[in-house]
Design an enzyme around this catalytic site. Sequence first.
Site, PDB file in Angstrom:
ATOM      1  CG  ASP A 146      49.090  47.505  44.933  1.00 29.64           C
ATOM      2  OD1 ASP A 146      49.847  47.952  44.063  1.00 29.64           O
ATOM      3  OD2 ASP A 146      47.975  47.025  44.679  1.00 29.64           O
ATOM      4  CD  GLU A 147      50.938  44.205  40.861  1.00 34.54           C
ATOM      5  OE1 GLU A 147      51.669  43.696  40.005  1.00 34.54           O
ATOM      6  OE2 GLU A 147      49.989  44.979  40.589  1.00 34.54           O
ATOM      7  CG  ASP A 183      47.750  42.651  43.580  1.00 35.87           C
ATOM      8  OD1 ASP A 183      47.760  43.752  44.181  1.00 35.87           O
ATOM      9  OD2 ASP A 183      47.141  42.453  42.514  1.00 35.87           O
TER      10      ASP A 183
END
EC number: 2.7.7.7
Length: 361
Positions: free
Chosen positions: A115-116, A17
């Site tokens: 973003d993960e 993350d």
Amino acid sequence: MTEFLQAVDHRKILHVDIDAFYAQVEMRDNPKLKTVPLGIGRDPDQHHGHGVIATANYLARKAGVHSAMGSIEAKRACPDLVFVAPDFDKYRQISVQIHAIYHEFTDTIEPVALDEAYLDVTENKMASPTLAAQLRHRIWQETGLTCSVGVSYNKVLAKLGSEHHKPNGVTVIPRELAQDFMLALPIKAFRGVGEKTLEKFQKLGVKDGRDLHAMSLDDLRVYFGSFGDVLYWQARATHFSPVKDRSVRQSVGKESTFEFALHDRQQVEAAFKELAEKVVQNMEKRKLLGRTLTVKIRDDDFHTQTKGITLADTFDLDPAFMTRQAMLIFDDCYPDEFSVRLLGLTFSNIVPQKYEAVTLF
Ligand SMILES: [Mg+2]
């Protein structure tokens, strides 16, 4: 069941993350923003009170600003808040860069947001904490961004791990600590527990993993239906869902070779239309969009040309529009006579249409 459990428990899964992604990118690109509370969203004063915070930096979070908060409300909570409009194009490009780094470690990648992502690194011989450290170093080296990583043997624990030490941390939850970790976990931190479920749990007096663990499977099914099973196994630090390989492809394309060379412009147009339809089908099936459309043309002399168009935004998945774009390039390459043996159409600069929510099974 025991054998199956052993098999799924021997996986090595990372949850990565990027910390406050959009805000961190903007602070990287404009270091002055590092020392102010920053909200990524439209300034309500300049947009008639409209705007929503997509991400806030940690200074703004301390002042009570959080993502999905209306910009006006955010400004009320933090009058000094600096607004920067989001630049999703930039964030997508960085996400592609980060995905290329993931691929250095494994090809089994499940993105859940820009973003993960979950990475299954079971096949990698190195110990998973070492892999997590290397991955964080590589992302830092290539993008100047920090991330938090959770390391465990299933997705739920990996995700909980990455949330545990934020920002810029690694949390490893090995098998022998997993049960205690889940018992101590507040009930609202369990995956899939939203406001409604939380209310039910409050009425039942269930506050944490320990209380949940004490409930029978039958009772959980009565209260929560099939989600009861998910909760039952989560409380036992067990989660079966595999890392679903949905890594973003680099390109999606199609080519046609012709036994008899094409000399007629209409034939070429028809061929491009057919290719465009197939490429669109493929893109839709994979839920992808592309920003670059590349045309490949090979003539009778085996001379091959490839030319592309890149749009600021993604292409509409519209075969007629793609055909027109392809013909513009074609006419540019062959204004007069031609003898074409092969035509191809390819999308690159690929992005997902949208990221799906994490499913538990
Ligand atoms: Mg993040």
